[in-house]
Scaffold this active site. Structure first.
Site, PDB file in Angstrom:
ATOM      1  N   ASP A  13       0.866  -1.189   0.000  1.00 58.72           N
ATOM      2  CA  ASP A  13       0.000   0.000   0.000  1.00 58.72           C
ATOM      3  C   ASP A  13       0.905   1.243   0.000  1.00 58.72           C
ATOM      4  OD1 ASP A  13      -2.991   0.801   1.880  1.00 58.72           O
ATOM      5  OD2 ASP A  13      -1.711   2.136   0.745  1.00 58.72           O
ATOM      6  N   ASP A 107      -3.440   2.168  -5.566  1.00 55.68           N
ATOM      7  CA  ASP A 107      -2.195   2.170  -4.774  1.00 55.68           C
ATOM      8  C   ASP A 107      -2.026   0.950  -3.888  1.00 55.68           C
ATOM      9  OD1 ASP A 107      -3.855   2.676  -2.502  1.00 55.68           O
ATOM     10  OD2 ASP A 107      -2.234   3.837  -1.597  1.00 55.68           O
ATOM     11  N   GLU A 108      -2.841  -0.066  -4.116  1.00 52.82           N
ATOM     12  CA  GLU A 108      -2.883  -1.151  -3.144  1.00 52.82           C
ATOM     13  C   GLU A 108      -3.080  -2.482  -3.855  1.00 52.82           C
ATOM     14  OE1 GLU A 108      -6.188  -2.206   0.172  1.00 52.82           O
ATOM     15  OE2 GLU A 108      -6.053  -0.137  -0.457  1.00 52.82           O
TER      16      GLU A 108
HETATM   17  N1  DCP Z   1      -8.744   8.045  -1.744  1.00 49.26           N
HETATM   18  C1  DCP Z   1      -9.840   8.867  -2.031  1.00 49.26           C
HETATM   19  N2  DCP Z   1     -10.897   8.965  -1.151  1.00 49.26           N
HETATM   20  C2  DCP Z   1     -10.878   8.251   0.015  1.00 49.26           C
HETATM   21  C3  DCP Z   1      -9.782   7.415   0.318  1.00 49.26           C
HETATM   22  C4  DCP Z   1      -8.725   7.337  -0.590  1.00 49.26           C
HETATM   23  O1  DCP Z   1      -9.859   9.505  -3.084  1.00 49.26           O
HETATM   24  N3  DCP Z   1     -11.910   8.362   0.866  1.00 49.26           N
HETATM   25  C5  DCP Z   1      -7.609   7.989  -2.702  1.00 49.26           C
HETATM   26  C6  DCP Z   1      -6.526   8.965  -2.302  1.00 49.26           C
HETATM   27  C7  DCP Z   1      -5.450   8.113  -1.690  1.00 49.26           C
HETATM   28  C8  DCP Z   1      -5.616   6.801  -2.423  1.00 49.26           C
HETATM   29  O2  DCP Z   1      -7.009   6.696  -2.724  1.00 49.26           O
HETATM   30  O3  DCP Z   1      -4.159   8.672  -1.875  1.00 49.26           O
HETATM   31  C9  DCP Z   1      -5.152   5.606  -1.613  1.00 49.26           C
HETATM   32  O4  DCP Z   1      -5.929   5.448  -0.451  1.00 49.26           O
HETATM   33  P1  DCP Z   1      -5.324   4.963   0.915  1.00 49.26           P
HETATM   34  O5  DCP Z   1      -6.471   4.612   1.802  1.00 49.26           O
HETATM   35  O6  DCP Z   1      -4.280   3.901   0.690  1.00 49.26           O
HETATM   36  O7  DCP Z   1      -4.641   6.262   1.541  1.00 49.26           O
HETATM   37  P2  DCP Z   1      -3.246   6.919   1.252  1.00 49.26           P
HETATM   38  O8  DCP Z   1      -2.405   6.107   0.322  1.00 49.26           O
HETATM   39  O9  DCP Z   1      -3.468   8.320   0.819  1.00 49.26           O
HETATM   40  O10 DCP Z   1      -2.579   6.971   2.689  1.00 49.26           O
HETATM   41  P3  DCP Z   1      -1.960   5.762   3.556  1.00 49.26           P
HETATM   42  O11 DCP Z   1      -0.512   6.112   3.719  1.00 49.26           O
HETATM   43  O12 DCP Z   1      -2.691   5.809   4.846  1.00 49.26           O
HETATM   44  O13 DCP Z   1      -2.175   4.501   2.786  1.00 49.26           O
HETATM   45 MG    MG Z   2      -2.176   4.063   0.606  1.00 56.41          MG
END
Ligand code: DCP
Ligand code: MG
Length: 359
Positions: A13, A107-108
Site C-alpha cells: 500500500d 495504490d494497493e
Molecule cells: N482516496 C480517495 N478517497 C478516500 C480514500 C482514498 O480519493 N476516501 C484515494 C486517495 C489516496 C488513495 O485513494 O491517496 C489511496 O488510499 P489509501 O487509503 O491507501 O490512503 P493513502 O495512500 O493516501 O494513505 P496511507 O498512507 O494511509 O495509505
Molecule cells: Mg495508501
C-alpha cells in the site's frame, strides 16, 4: 492427514498516495501540509500528506473542515492520469515477482509470493525488494504487510506506515489479533464496530470470547466471517484479474443533510469518482444506483438502467442526479449517499486477444 501449505501473502500500500505524488512532482510542497482534492465549497479531501495528518486532516473530510483545522493547508487538484501511470509502474514491479496479483485500488494490491519468480524463500525479503524497487522507479514510498493470509497481510501493512513493513507469522497471529482494536479490523465497518462496542467487544480478545453460533445469531452470515478473522483464518485466495462486477463510492455526512443542492453536489462528486474508476479500466456500466441512508438508518436505493453503457462522465453524473432528485422533497434527513454502477458491457475482444487465440 492433510497438511495445509502455509501461503506467503504480501499486501502493498503506497503511503499518502495522491499527496506523495504531488509532493514528488512539486518539491516546494515537500514537508508541507498538503491535501489533494477540489478546493470548492463542497469539496472533500481525497488524501492528506502526513504533515497535514498531524493537524487531524484525513481522507473524506470536507474541505471546509480541513481549512478550519489548519488554515495554511495547501489544496491541490487531483491528477488521476498521473496516479494511474504510477499504478501501472508499481504493478509491473509486482509482476517481476509473481503473476498472482490482486489490485484493490490504484495504490494497493495483494500478492501471493508462495512460489515467486526469483525463488526467494523469504516473503519478507520479497516485500523489501519490491518496496526498494518502487522507490527507485517512482521516487515514492510504500508500506507492506507480510503474512499467511489476506486479512493479516492487510492488517500488517498498516503497522509500520509510512515506509515500513511488518510480519505476522502463524505463531504471532493470536497475540496480534488479541490486541487489535475492533475499529481497526479490516472488514468490520463503522456501523458493525458500533454494534460490537455496544456488546462490549472492544478488541480481538473480546471477539474471540464469542462462539461461531453467537456471532451468527447477532450478525448473520457475516458473523461466521468475524469468527474466522478473530481466529486468524482467511482462506480467500489472492485473485489475479478479478473481474469487477460493480464500482461504488459513498460518503457519510458529518451532519445529516436535508438540502437538495448539497445532495446534488455530493452525488456529482461521488459519480465523478465512480466514473474515474470505470474510465481507468475502460469498462462502462449501464445501471446506475443511488443509495440513500436516512438519519434513522433506514436505507433506500434508486436504480436506472440505460440501453447503452454510460461512457461520458456527464451522462453518468446526470443519471445519478436524476435518481437522487427523484426522492425529493424529503421528510427525513440524509445520513449517507452512495453512487454505484453495474451491468458492465462485455468488452469486444481486443486485437491481442485474437492473436492469442490464433485468429
Ligand atoms: N482516496 C480517495 N478517497 C478516500 C480514500 C482514498 O480519493 N476516501 C484515494 C486517495 C489516496 C488513495 O485513494 O491517496 C489511496 O488510499 P489509501 O487509503 O491507501 O490512503 P493513502 O495512500 O493516501 O494513505 P496511507 O498512507 O494511509 O495509505
Ligand atoms: Mg495508501
Amino acid at each position: 492427514m492433510t497438511v495445509k501449505k502455509v501461503r506467503k501473502i504480501i499486501h502493498v500500500d503506497m503511503d499518502a498516495f495522491y499527496a506523495s505524488v504531488e509532493q514528488r512532482d512539486n518539491p516546494s510542497l515537500l514537508g508541507k501540509a498538503v491535501a489533494v482534492g477540489y478546493d470548492g465549497k463542497r469539496g472533500v479531501v481525497a488524501t492528506a500528506s502526513y504533515e497535514a495528518r498531524k493537524h487531524g486532516i484525513h481522507s473524506a473530510m470536507p474541505t471546509s473542515v480541513a481549512k478550519r483545522l489548519y488554515p495554511d493547508i495547501i489544496f491541490i487538484a487531483p491528477r488521476f492520469d498521473v496516479y494511474r501511470s504510477v499504478s501501472k509502474q508499481i504493478r509491473s514491479i509486482f509482476a517481476e515477482y509473481t503473476d498472482i496479483i490482486e489490485p484493490v485500488s490504484l495504490d494497493e494490491a495483494y500478492l501471493d509470493v508462495t512460489v515467486n519468480k526469483h525463488r526467494i524463500p523469504s516473503a519478507w525479503t520479497v516485500a523489501q525488494r519490491i518496496r526498494d524497487k518502487i522507490f527507485l522507479v517512482t521516487g515514492l514510498t510504500a508500506s507492506a504487510g507480510v503474512s499467511y493470509n489476506k486479512f493479516l497481510a492487510k492488517s500488517a501493512s498498516d503497522m509500520r506506515k509510512p515506509n515500513g513493513q511488518y510480519l505476522i507469522t502463524p505463531d504471532k497471529s493470536e497475540a496480534f489479533i488479541r490486541t487489535l482494536p475492533i475499529a481497526q479490523f479490516h472488514g468490520i465497518g463503522p456501523a458493525t464496530t458500533e454494534k460490537m462496542l455496544q456488546l462490549g467487544i472492544k478488541t480481538g480478545s473480546d471477539l474471540r470470547n464469542w462462539s461461531r453460533e453467537d456471532l451468527h445469531s447477532k450478525f448473520g452470515k457475516l458473523g461466521y466471517w468475524y469468527f474466522d478473522i478473530a481466529h486468524g483464518e482467511d482462506d480467500r485466495p489472492v485473485q489475479a484479474n478479478r473481474e469487477r462486477k460493480s464500482f461504488s463510492a459513498e460518503t457519510t455526512f458529518l451532519d445529516d443533510i436535508s438540502d437538495q443542492v448539497q445532495a446534488e453536489n455530493s452525488i456529482r462528486s461521488l459519480a465523478n469518482e465512480v466514473w474515474e474508476w470505470m474510465d481507468r479500466d475502460k469498462v462502462y456500466g449501464r445501471t446506475v444506483t443511488v443509495k440513500i441512508k436516512w438519519a434513522d438508518f433506514e436505507q433506500s436505493t434508486r436504480s436506472l438502467t440505460e440501453k447503452v453503457p454510460l461512457v461520458a462522465r456527464e451522462d453518468f453524473q446526470n443519471t445519478a442526479l436524476t435518481l437522487v432528485n427523484s426522492v425529493f422533497p424529503i421528510e427525513r434527513k440524509i445520513r449517507l449517499l452512495g453512487v454505484g454502477v453495474s451491468n458492465f458491457h462485455s468488452p469486444q475482444p481486443s486485437a491481442t486477444d485474437q492473436l492469442e487465440l490464433g485468429i
